[in-house]
Write a protein that holds these residues in place. Structure first.
Motif, short mmCIF file in Angstrom:
data_model
loop_
_atom_site.label_atom_id
_atom_site.label_comp_id
_atom_site.label_asym_id
_atom_site.label_seq_id
_atom_site.Cartn_x
_atom_site.Cartn_y
_atom_site.Cartn_z
N LYS A 1 55.04 16.99 48.47
CA LYS A 1 55.94 17.52 49.51
C LYS A 1 56.27 18.98 49.26
N ARG A 2 56.44 19.34 47.98
CA ARG A 2 56.71 20.75 47.66
C ARG A 2 55.50 21.62 47.99
N ILE A 3 54.30 21.10 47.71
CA ILE A 3 53.08 21.85 48.02
C ILE A 3 52.95 22.05 49.52
N LYS A 4 53.21 20.97 50.26
CA LYS A 4 53.11 21.05 51.73
C LYS A 4 54.16 21.99 52.31
N SER A 5 55.33 22.05 51.66
CA SER A 5 56.42 22.88 52.19
C SER A 5 56.08 24.36 52.18
N ILE A 6 55.17 24.77 51.29
CA ILE A 6 54.80 26.19 51.26
C ILE A 6 53.57 26.46 52.13
N GLY A 7 53.02 25.38 52.76
CA GLY A 7 51.92 25.57 53.71
C GLY A 7 50.53 25.34 53.17
N VAL A 8 50.41 24.89 51.89
CA VAL A 8 49.09 24.63 51.31
C VAL A 8 48.65 23.23 51.70
N HIS A 9 47.35 23.07 52.04
CA HIS A 9 46.80 21.76 52.41
C HIS A 9 46.49 20.94 51.16
N ILE A 10 46.47 19.60 51.34
CA ILE A 10 46.19 18.68 50.23
C ILE A 10 45.05 17.76 50.63
N ALA A 11 44.07 17.65 49.75
CA ALA A 11 42.95 16.73 49.94
C ALA A 11 42.92 15.74 48.78
N LEU A 12 42.65 14.46 49.09
CA LEU A 12 42.50 13.44 48.06
C LEU A 12 41.02 13.31 47.75
N ASP A 13 40.65 13.73 46.53
CA ASP A 13 39.23 13.83 46.16
C ASP A 13 38.69 12.48 45.67
N GLN B 1 50.63 17.63 37.44
CA GLN B 1 51.89 17.09 36.93
C GLN B 1 52.80 18.17 36.36
N GLN B 2 52.35 19.43 36.36
CA GLN B 2 53.20 20.52 35.86
C GLN B 2 54.15 20.99 36.96
N SER B 3 55.44 20.98 36.65
CA SER B 3 56.41 21.42 37.65
C SER B 3 56.24 22.90 37.98
N SER B 4 55.62 23.65 37.07
CA SER B 4 55.43 25.09 37.30
C SER B 4 54.30 25.38 38.29
N LEU B 5 53.56 24.34 38.72
CA LEU B 5 52.45 24.55 39.64
C LEU B 5 52.91 25.22 40.93
N ILE B 6 54.04 24.78 41.46
CA ILE B 6 54.54 25.33 42.73
C ILE B 6 54.85 26.82 42.58
N GLU B 7 55.53 27.16 41.51
CA GLU B 7 55.87 28.57 41.27
C GLU B 7 54.61 29.41 41.12
N THR B 8 53.60 28.85 40.43
CA THR B 8 52.33 29.57 40.26
C THR B 8 51.66 29.81 41.61
#
Length: 627
Positions: free
Chosen positions: A511-523, A468-475
């Motif tokens: 969507k922001r995470i996907k836009s930089i090419g990182v995969h997402i898994a629902l654990d 939920q941190q908006s800074s996650l993408i920048e990190t």
């Protein structure tokens, strides 16, 4: 010069009389019995004049020295008579105070303040001068232009002998210490006040709370504290900058101060945390409804939008409430109770408050030790990543890895995540811990890439709080660039709760995470409360079936049906499926025939240390080639 002229005249006169006397003695024609009385009288007069001249010279020298002292001293000096009427001042007096000689001569010494004349201080000074003949101290006075200034003043009673009676004078000497006193005031303010909001700081709040607890008695037996946390304050700092963030903190402080009783102690105790102390005399005898009303007033201050840099910004906050002595018997535990209630309020949602509930929260005396050890471990980078392989059972090949954190201890034992991750999530250490592990992981992936090791993609868990941190993408962007690792090598595993807390934000974040090419898994899919519509709505690459469904899949028909349904649903949505906790051949086979080809668990391999991965991959490739 006059002194030397007078002395010379006396010497010449004495020489003249001496010469005349000698002539009289040597001249026989002169009377045989001369009258020498006039001669002796003249000699005596000359001696008296000589002594007077010497005394005059010495006194003149003293007066010259005194004049030099008054005129050249950098300290202000004044002299007054016995009635404290000023009869002399020096130049430094005028330079420091602004008063000229004509302004003060004949007037009494006065201790002036912005509130008026301090006659009580004047009486104390006069009394000490009368008793001891001396007074010294630092006082504030007013310059001629009305500006306050601080002086270090000493006054001495001087008694000089006279013919009839002694003469009394008072000599005051002072230096300007305004700059030092202002610095002392500034330092005191820094140690007691928050530099941004002007409220009391954490140290003063703790001191006030300890005093309030000690003040509790039979008449006033209880008090209330409220901890306040601004929701998503970091987003303001990240998007608008720390300067605007400071403006927000000031506005929050003003609203709290204006809306709450002036008898309450309001403090800023953390970056975005405030605290309110309702003292015993204002809380005792009140019911829980008073505490609720106070919390409602606090939350009400956040309902009016804030104007930040020209933008209207809506914010919310959470409150945690604790009552003495119901929830704790000392300052430290009472604050921990309020903080525990605050954490629960944040988990319950925004713009809410919670009371401390001893049935829900326990105050384990070892908790602080555990927290300290956890933060120290993060600082010292004591955590270690293990890598559990994920297999493609259909093609009998390695699919990738999941990075699992372990906490090695000095005695050789290892603490698993279930024992320290909940604590990290509770005290806020989860974010710096995850950032540390992320850097560790990307550093390791960079090393494997240099060694030409084909590791597929590697997953790492992200907590709901971190997600939920908006800074996650920048990190993510910064770390991927720092270690030169392609984004497709990384997969973030997110729990269902991360999506359910704020679906709109979760969708945009994914969507922001996907836009930089990182995969997402629902654990741990299937263990929470996910809506099926969310699976269609969110850009998810992989569903991970929780091990609780896999454990009895070969024995329990219900587990088999649930798992088969998840696999079919994922296929319809074009989402990959990975089964966790595969430990037996039967489980692996059952999942395979259901269509769940990506699997991980002890059946395939236990989690490996980083240095074991290369050998494991080579052995796997050899087995594939030989088969």
């Amino acid at each position: 010069m006059r002194f030397f002229a007078q002395v010379g005249s006396i010497i010449l006169l004495m020489q003249h009389f001496s010469s005349a006397a000698s002539t009289a003695v040597s001249n026989p024609t002169i009377s045989q019995a001369p009258n020498i009385a006039p001669l002796l009288l003249l000699i005596l007069l000359a001696i008296v004049i000589l002594i007077g001249a010497v005394i005059y010279y010495q006194r003149n020298q003293k007066m010259t020295l005194l004049d030099a002292l008054l005129s050249q001293s950098k300290d202000g000096i004044w002299v007054s008579d016995e009635q404290f009427r000023i009869i002399e001042i020096n130049n430094a007096f005028s330079e420091i105070s602004g008063y000229k000689k004509t302004d003060v001569l004949g007037k009494k010494f006065k201790a002036l303040t912005q509130a008026g004349r301090d006659k009580q201080l004047e009486e104390i000074i006069q009394q000490e001068l009368s008793n001891d003949g001396y007074w010294s101290g630092e006082i504030w006075n007013l310059r001629r232009d009305g500006q306050p200034y601080a002086i270090d003043l000493c006054i001495t009673k001087v008694t000089t002998p006279r013919f009839a009676k002694s003469s009394v004078r008072y000599v005051g000497m002072f230096s300007d210490v305004t700059a030092r006193k202002n610095n002392e005031r500034a330092m005191l303010k820094l140690t007691t006040k928050d530099s941004i909001t002007g409220l009391s700081n954490r140290a003063i709040f703790i001191e006030s709370l300890e005093k309030a607890i000690k003040a509790c008695n039979d008449t006033y037996p209880s008090l209330l504290i409220i901890f306040i946390d601004i929701d998503n304050f970091k987003k303001i700092n990240d998007s608008l900058g720390h300067t605007i963030g400071d403006v927000l903190l000031k506005e929050v402080a003003c609203r709290l101060t204006d809306s709450l009783n002036s008898g309450f102690t309001i403090a800023r105790i953390g970056a975005d945390e405030f605290a309110v102390l309702v003292p015993p005399y204002l809380y005792s005898g009140k019911t829980v409804f008073f505490a609720k009303k106070t919390a409602d007033i606090v939350l009400q201050q956040f309902k009016t939008p804030f104007m930040l840099d020209g933008f209207e910004t809506s914010l919310t906050a959470c409150c945690g409430l604790a009552i003495y002595p119901d929830n704790a018997y000392n300052c430290e535990n009472l604050m921990r109770s309020a903080n525990s209630a605050l954490n629960h309020a944040k988990k319950m949602g925004r713009n809410t408050y919670q009371f401390f509930d001893k049935d829900r929260h326990t105050l384990d005396p070892t908790e602080l030790t555990k927290e300290s050890a956890l933060f120290r471990a993060i600082t010292n980078n004591e955590f270690e990543l293990y890598f559990q392989p994920k297999f493609d059972a259909q093609h009998n090949q390695l699919y990738g890895f999941e990075a699992l954190v372990r906490w090695p201890q000095e005695d050789g034992s290892i603490i698993i995540p279930d024992e320290f991750i909940p604590l990290a999530e509770q005290n806020g250490a989860i974010i710096p811990l995850t950032q540390l592990l992320m850097e560790q992981l990307l550093n390791q992936l960079a090393q494997w890439r240099k060694q030409s090791i084909s590791f597929g993609n590697v997953a790492i868990n992200i907590s709901a709080l971190h997600f939920q941190q908006s800074s996650l993408i920048e990190t993510l962007i910064d770390n991927l660039a720092k270690f030169d690792v392609p984004a497709h090598c990384l997969e973030l595993e997110i729990t269902e709760s991360a999506m359910m807390d704020n679906p709109e934000f979760a969708e945009q974040q994914m969507k922001r995470i996907k836009s930089i090419g990182v995969h997402i898994a629902l654990d741990d899919f299937g263990t929470g409360h996910s809506s099926l519509s969310y699976l269609k709505r969110f850009p998810i690459d992989t569903l991970k079936i929780d091990k609780s469904f896999v454990k009895d899949i070969d024995k329990n028909e219900q587990d088999r049906n649930i798992t088969a349904t998840i696999v079919r649903l994922a296929k319809y949505l074009d989402i990959n499926v990975v089964a966790e906790g595969v430990e037996t051949e039967e489980q692996a086979y059952m999942l395979h025939i259901m269509g769940c080809h990506f699997q991980q668990g002890y059946y395939y391999c236990k989690p490996l240390k980083a240095e074991q991965v290369s050998e494991f991959i080579n052995d796997t490739l050899e087995n594939q080639q030989s088969s």
